[in-house]
Structure formats: structure tokens, C-alpha cells
Design a protein around this motif. Structure first.
Motif, PDB file in Angstrom:
ATOM      1  N   ALA A 256       0.833  -1.132   0.032  1.00 52.30           N
ATOM      2  CA  ALA A 256      -0.142  -0.090  -0.061  1.00 52.30           C
ATOM      3  C   ALA A 256       0.716   1.330  -0.022  1.00 52.30           C
ATOM      4  N   SER A 257       2.003   1.228   0.787  1.00 47.08           N
ATOM      5  CA  SER A 257       2.794   2.428   0.617  1.00 47.08           C
ATOM      6  C   SER A 257       3.718   2.505  -0.558  1.00 47.08           C
TER       7      SER A 257
ATOM      8  N   LEU B 153      10.975 -17.777  15.940  1.00 48.71           N
ATOM      9  CA  LEU B 153      10.524 -17.140  14.348  1.00 48.71           C
ATOM     10  C   LEU B 153       9.337 -16.128  14.620  1.00 48.71           C
ATOM     11  N   ASP B 154       8.372 -16.424  15.766  1.00 46.56           N
ATOM     12  CA  ASP B 154       7.279 -15.653  15.809  1.00 46.56           C
ATOM     13  C   ASP B 154       7.688 -14.103  16.393  1.00 46.56           C
ATOM     14  N   SER B 155       8.824 -14.234  17.178  1.00 45.58           N
ATOM     15  CA  SER B 155       9.499 -12.990  17.636  1.00 45.58           C
ATOM     16  C   SER B 155       9.975 -12.047  16.320  1.00 45.58           C
ATOM     17  N   ALA B 156      10.601 -12.846  15.271  1.00 45.36           N
ATOM     18  CA  ALA B 156      11.012 -12.116  14.041  1.00 45.36           C
ATOM     19  C   ALA B 156       9.858 -11.492  13.338  1.00 45.36           C
ATOM     20  N   ALA B 157       8.798 -12.369  13.140  1.00 47.57           N
ATOM     21  CA  ALA B 157       7.798 -11.952  12.439  1.00 47.57           C
ATOM     22  C   ALA B 157       6.885 -10.683  13.000  1.00 47.57           C
ATOM     23  N   ARG B 158       6.826 -10.738  14.444  1.00 53.05           N
ATOM     24  CA  ARG B 158       6.301  -9.514  14.946  1.00 53.05           C
ATOM     25  C   ARG B 158       6.996  -8.405  14.870  1.00 53.05           C
ATOM     26  N   ARG B 159       8.381  -8.438  14.948  1.00 57.49           N
ATOM     27  CA  ARG B 159       9.226  -7.417  14.577  1.00 57.49           C
ATOM     28  C   ARG B 159       8.908  -6.730  13.081  1.00 57.49           C
ATOM     29  N   SER B 160       8.918  -7.777  12.207  1.00 55.95           N
ATOM     30  CA  SER B 160       8.652  -7.127  10.681  1.00 55.95           C
ATOM     31  C   SER B 160       7.378  -6.646  10.716  1.00 55.95           C
ATOM     32  N   MET B 161       6.420  -6.923  11.513  1.00 54.23           N
ATOM     33  CA  MET B 161       5.113  -6.369  11.276  1.00 54.23           C
ATOM     34  C   MET B 161       5.262  -5.093  12.096  1.00 54.23           C
ATOM     35  N   GLN B 162       5.845  -4.733  13.142  1.00 56.84           N
ATOM     36  CA  GLN B 162       6.089  -3.417  13.754  1.00 56.84           C
ATOM     37  C   GLN B 162       6.977  -2.591  12.716  1.00 56.84           C
ATOM     38  N   LEU B 163       7.847  -3.218  12.115  1.00 57.72           N
ATOM     39  CA  LEU B 163       8.611  -2.139  11.069  1.00 57.72           C
ATOM     40  C   LEU B 163       7.620  -1.712   9.810  1.00 57.72           C
ATOM     41  N   GLY B 164       6.783  -2.671   9.416  1.00 63.43           N
ATOM     42  CA  GLY B 164       6.178  -2.468   8.609  1.00 63.43           C
ATOM     43  C   GLY B 164       5.058  -1.201   8.817  1.00 63.43           C
ATOM     44  N   GLN B 165       4.805  -1.122  10.233  1.00 60.16           N
ATOM     45  CA  GLN B 165       3.719  -0.197  10.574  1.00 60.16           C
ATOM     46  C   GLN B 165       4.434   1.365  10.760  1.00 60.16           C
TER      47      GLN B 165
END
Length: 264
Positions: A99-100, A252-264
Motif C-alpha cells: 500500500a505504501s 520465528l514468532d518474535s521475528a515476524a512480530r518485529r517485521s510487522m512493527q517495522l512495516g507499521q
């Protein structure tokens, strides 16, 4: 002739350029857009056409966005031709959502992808997202690039890119970390550094080759190596009792959450 312009010729942009040249036996339709003068000279010496910014683009030309994500907005400023281009765009920048990209570029002929570092030796995994409405021509353009650097997998929902960032993107580091643990054991047990590294790396490549050649699941291979009451069963039992699989999943859950935070 349709050209492929790679904006940013660092690790991933460079991997794509080298793989495409190898596949095509030519760099005639490849364009390197690089502002770092030393890096630009290196690519010129290799026979690529290099420029500090994008010139006017054909509507069929493809642009690969491979600059660090924090440099993307500056790259837009330096490359006004990009905001006038409505042809295919493939982003390999982490953290910048589809979207960005649509908002910045003004069109939706865009594929968002996360390749991993083994792409540098054409053994990568690329997970990518494009809306269901994307044209077949756009998807084919993307797949040709991704197939040059390894295998690719399209995800149906963009949030799955966060899974891809954790599993495929970060996976090589986890595998290397496990290999380091094997090496450390070898060193503690009397092998020298070269011997320990040789054994650990051969274990990884040999086991992968075995699984692929025999067409068995990883679970089958694991069971076949173990003899009831034997040494390997004790080793696997120790890992299971320590919650090894759960620990990997948590990482891996921790990495995925961090990816989501960076995307926001």
C-alpha cells in the motif's frame, strides 16, 4: 528491447544482476542505478551499463527497488522518472508495504518480495505478494527474476510477508547459528577449527541432498538415523526435553512480530 533497471546494486540488487546476466548470457538489457561511485565503477568494469539515476523509462521496462528501505524516499527524490513510470516495479525492500509503494509510486503494477541471502549464490527463497488483480505479465516478470536467484513462493495475503521475513529471510541466520553450535561441539571435542567447520557444513549440505534425492520427509530421515536406545535417539531426546522446536517457533514468532512493527 525491454530493460531491467536495478535501483541499488548492494547485496540483493547485485545478486539479482549477476543471476540475470548468467541466465541470459548477457547484460545488454540490464541497467545498474547506483550513486556510490566506487560500487558504480566496479559494475562498469564487469560490463554493465551504469548510471547514477534513472533516465526516462519505457512502459515495458521493469524497475527493481533494491535500496535500503530507509533510503527509499530519498531515492524517489533523486529519481523523478520513477514516479512517472507505470510499468512493472518489484520491491525487495523490507518493511515497506504494498500500500505504501502504491501511494508513493501512483500505480499498483507492483510486486513486494522478500528474497533471502542465499540468493547471492542462486540458492535463495523469495516470498512475494501481489494483489489478486495483478496482471499475468507482471507476475511472469517477477517470477523470471525470482527464479534466477532460487525458488519463489507467492503468498495470498500481505501479512504473510512477515512470516516470510522471519522464516525465509532470517532462516539462513538460524541455520548458520545451528551450524556454529555443531562446530563449537567439534572444537570442544578435539577437532581443530578447520575440521569442525568442514564436518558441520557437510552435515548441512549432505542432509539436504539426501532428503531431496530420496523424496522423504525430514521427519522420516530423523527417524531413520535413530536406533532405539542409541546415541542419536539420546541426542534428539535431549533436544525435545529442552523444548527445542518450541524455542525455534518462539524465535520465528518474535521475528515476524518485529517485521510487522517495522512495516507499521
Amino acid at each position: 528491447m525491454k530493460n531491467i533497471h536495478v535501483l541499488g546494486a548492494g547485496h540483493m540488487g547485485g545478486a539479482i544482476l549477476r543471476a540475470l546476466k548468467k541466465n541470459q548470457n548477457s547484460s545488454a538489457n540490464l541497467r545498474v542505478i547506483e550513486t556510490d561511485s566506487q560500487r558504480a565503477r566496479s559494475w562498469q568494469k564487469l560490463g554493465y551499463k551504469v548510471a547514477p539515476k534513472l533516465d526516462e523509462l519505457s512502459s515495458e521496462d521493469c524497475v527493481v527497488l533494491a535500496v535500503p528501505p530507509q533510503q527509499f524516499e530519498n531515492a524517489l527524490t533523486l529519481n523523478p522518472a520513477l514516479t512517472r513510470h507505470c510499468g512493472p516495479v518489484i520491491s525487495v525492500m523490507a518493511g515497506i508495504t504494498h500500500a505504501s509503494l502504491v501511494r508513493f509510486l501512483g500505480h499498483d503494477a507492483i510486486v513486494r518480495a522478500i528474497p533471502n541471502t542465499p540468493s547471492e549464490v542462486s540458492q535463495g527463497v523469495t516470498m512475494y505478494y501481489a494483489p489478486q488483480s495483478s496482471s499475468s505479465a507482471l507476475l511472469e516478470e517477477a517470477r523470471q527474476i525470482f527464479d534466477a536467484i532460487g525458488i519463489s513462493l507467492r503468498v495470498e495475503e500481505e501479512w504473510q510477508i512477515d512470516t516470510g521475513t522471519a522464516l525465509a529471510g532470517g532462516g539462513p541466520a538460524l541455520v548458520a547459528y545451528f551450524a556454529e553450535a555443531l562446530q563449537d561441539y567439534g572444537l570442544r571435542s578435539g577437532l581443530d577449527r578447520e575440521q569442525a567447520a568442514l564436518v558441520a557444513l557437510q552435515l548441512l549440505s549432505g542432509t539436504t541432498a539426501l532428503i531431496r534425492a530420496q523424496g522423504k520427509t525430514v521427519s522420516q530421515i530423523c527417524q531413520e538415523v535413530q536406533t532405539p536406545g542409541g546415541t542419536t535417539e539420546h541426542a534428539i531426546g535431549t533436544l525435545a526435553n529442552a523444548g527445542f522446536k518450541g524455542l525455534i517457533g518462539s524465535a520465528l514468532d518474535s521475528a515476524a512480530r518485529r517485521s510487522m512493527q517495522l512495516g507499521q
